[in-house]
Design a protein around this motif. Structure first.
Motif, PDB file in Angstrom:
ATOM      1  N   TRP A   1       0.849  -1.181   0.000  1.00 48.60           N
ATOM      2  CA  TRP A   1       0.000   0.000   0.000  1.00 48.60           C
ATOM      3  C   TRP A   1       0.885   1.231   0.000  1.00 48.60           C
ATOM      4  O   TRP A   1       1.718   1.428   0.883  1.00 48.60           O
ATOM      5  CB  TRP A   1      -0.917   0.004   1.214  1.00 48.60           C
ATOM      6  CG  TRP A   1      -1.766   1.226   1.317  1.00 48.60           C
ATOM      7  CD1 TRP A   1      -1.678   2.226   2.236  1.00 48.60           C
ATOM      8  CD2 TRP A   1      -2.846   1.599   0.443  1.00 48.60           C
ATOM      9  NE1 TRP A   1      -2.617   3.184   2.000  1.00 48.60           N
ATOM     10  CE2 TRP A   1      -3.357   2.831   0.907  1.00 48.60           C
ATOM     11  CE3 TRP A   1      -3.418   1.014  -0.677  1.00 48.60           C
ATOM     12  CZ2 TRP A   1      -4.420   3.479   0.291  1.00 48.60           C
ATOM     13  CZ3 TRP A   1      -4.476   1.665  -1.292  1.00 48.60           C
ATOM     14  CH2 TRP A   1      -4.967   2.875  -0.813  1.00 48.60           C
TER      15      TRP A   1
ATOM     16  N   SER B   1       1.029   4.653   0.804  1.00 56.73           N
ATOM     17  CA  SER B   1       0.227   5.549   1.639  1.00 56.73           C
ATOM     18  C   SER B   1       0.279   6.997   1.162  1.00 56.73           C
ATOM     19  O   SER B   1      -0.655   7.761   1.385  1.00 56.73           O
ATOM     20  CB  SER B   1       0.670   5.457   3.098  1.00 56.73           C
ATOM     21  OG  SER B   1       2.043   5.717   3.222  1.00 56.73           O
ATOM     22  N   LYS B   2       1.352   7.379   0.485  1.00 62.03           N
ATOM     23  CA  LYS B   2       1.450   8.748  -0.014  1.00 62.03           C
ATOM     24  C   LYS B   2       0.472   8.995  -1.165  1.00 62.03           C
ATOM     25  O   LYS B   2      -0.227  10.000  -1.199  1.00 62.03           O
ATOM     26  CB  LYS B   2       2.877   9.039  -0.480  1.00 62.03           C
ATOM     27  CG  LYS B   2       3.073  10.454  -0.972  1.00 62.03           C
ATOM     28  CD  LYS B   2       4.506  10.706  -1.403  1.00 62.03           C
ATOM     29  CE  LYS B   2       4.662  12.124  -1.935  1.00 62.03           C
ATOM     30  NZ  LYS B   2       6.008  12.346  -2.457  1.00 62.03           N
TER      31      LYS B   2
ATOM     32  N   LYS C   1      -2.011   6.826  -2.008  1.00 64.03           N
ATOM     33  CA  LYS C   1      -3.268   6.132  -1.700  1.00 64.03           C
ATOM     34  C   LYS C   1      -3.656   5.121  -2.783  1.00 64.03           C
ATOM     35  O   LYS C   1      -4.772   5.125  -3.286  1.00 64.03           O
ATOM     36  CB  LYS C   1      -4.417   7.132  -1.501  1.00 64.03           C
ATOM     37  CG  LYS C   1      -4.149   8.180  -0.459  1.00 64.03           C
ATOM     38  CD  LYS C   1      -4.210   7.597   0.918  1.00 64.03           C
ATOM     39  CE  LYS C   1      -4.074   8.682   1.968  1.00 64.03           C
ATOM     40  NZ  LYS C   1      -3.229   8.287   3.051  1.00 64.03           N
TER      41      LYS C   1
ATOM     42  N   ASN D   1       3.258  -2.094   5.405  1.00 59.44           N
ATOM     43  CA  ASN D   1       2.140  -2.181   4.464  1.00 59.44           C
ATOM     44  C   ASN D   1       2.385  -3.232   3.380  1.00 59.44           C
ATOM     45  O   ASN D   1       1.666  -3.293   2.397  1.00 59.44           O
ATOM     46  CB  ASN D   1       1.888  -0.829   3.799  1.00 59.44           C
ATOM     47  CG  ASN D   1       1.466   0.233   4.793  1.00 59.44           C
ATOM     48  OD1 ASN D   1       1.113  -0.053   5.922  1.00 59.44           O
ATOM     49  ND2 ASN D   1       1.516   1.478   4.374  1.00 59.44           N
TER      50      ASN D   1
ATOM     51  N   TYR E   1      -6.942  -1.087   3.615  1.00 58.01           N
ATOM     52  CA  TYR E   1      -6.444   0.240   3.247  1.00 58.01           C
ATOM     53  C   TYR E   1      -7.443   1.021   2.401  1.00 58.01           C
ATOM     54  O   TYR E   1      -7.703   2.188   2.667  1.00 58.01           O
ATOM     55  CB  TYR E   1      -5.100   0.125   2.518  1.00 58.01           C
ATOM     56  CG  TYR E   1      -4.055  -0.527   3.375  1.00 58.01           C
ATOM     57  CD1 TYR E   1      -3.440   0.167   4.410  1.00 58.01           C
ATOM     58  CD2 TYR E   1      -3.691  -1.858   3.181  1.00 58.01           C
ATOM     59  CE1 TYR E   1      -2.492  -0.434   5.223  1.00 58.01           C
ATOM     60  CE2 TYR E   1      -2.738  -2.471   3.988  1.00 58.01           C
ATOM     61  CZ  TYR E   1      -2.156  -1.753   5.001  1.00 58.01           C
ATOM     62  OH  TYR E   1      -1.219  -2.354   5.811  1.00 58.01           O
TER      63      TYR E   1
END
Length: 143
Positions: A21, A23-24, A26, A57, A132
């Motif tokens: 994943w 995260s920055k 998405k 992640n 997520y």
């Protein structure tokens, strides 16, 4: 020298795949390369720096497919049916048992993944999301 492929071995080997994943941005990314430090901790995944693709992640493929042929990974939220029973839960890796299971309500309840069985006890899975992208599918009773 000619090298021949061992057909038996190639059918017995589990396909090892990961996703991560981001995260920055998405979004879920396919993992093509993981660089580890000397302690075995992932430093870079696909060239991402840790702020984008955190090693926590990182998710491994279970080796199973859902009823529509979709890969089932760690952190997926699945519906599962077996012998007339139904539940919704999250795919989790157990370090002590070195196996995947579905964490279902209540939190103490787990459903081990067998990947099928005989016709009377075959499990059917459907991936409905992941923790997520679809956290709304998880209730307090689910995890």
């Amino acid at each position: 020298m000619e090298i021949t492929k061992n057909v038996f071995w190639s059918t017995m080997v589990k396909q090892i795949k990961f996703r991560v994943w981001d995260s920055k941005n998405k979004k879920m990314r396919k993992v093509e390369c993981i660089k580890f430090n000397w302690d075995g901790v992932p430093l870079k995944i696909n060239g991402c720096i840790d702020e984008e693709c955190k090693s926590e992640n990182l998710m491994q493929f279970t080796g199973l497919l859902d009823r529509s042929g979709k890969d089932i990974y760690e952190a997926d939220i699945v519906d599962v049916w077996s012998s007339g029973s139904h539940c919704t839960g999250v795919i989790v890796w157990s370090v002590p048992t070195a196996s995947f299971f579905i964490q279902v309500p209540p939190p103490e309840c787990i459903w081990h993944l067998s990947g099928g069985g005989d016709e009377d006890n075959e499990e059917t899975f459907e991936v409905i999301g992941n923790i997520y992208k679809n956290p709304e599918l998880i209730t307090k009773e689910t995890v």
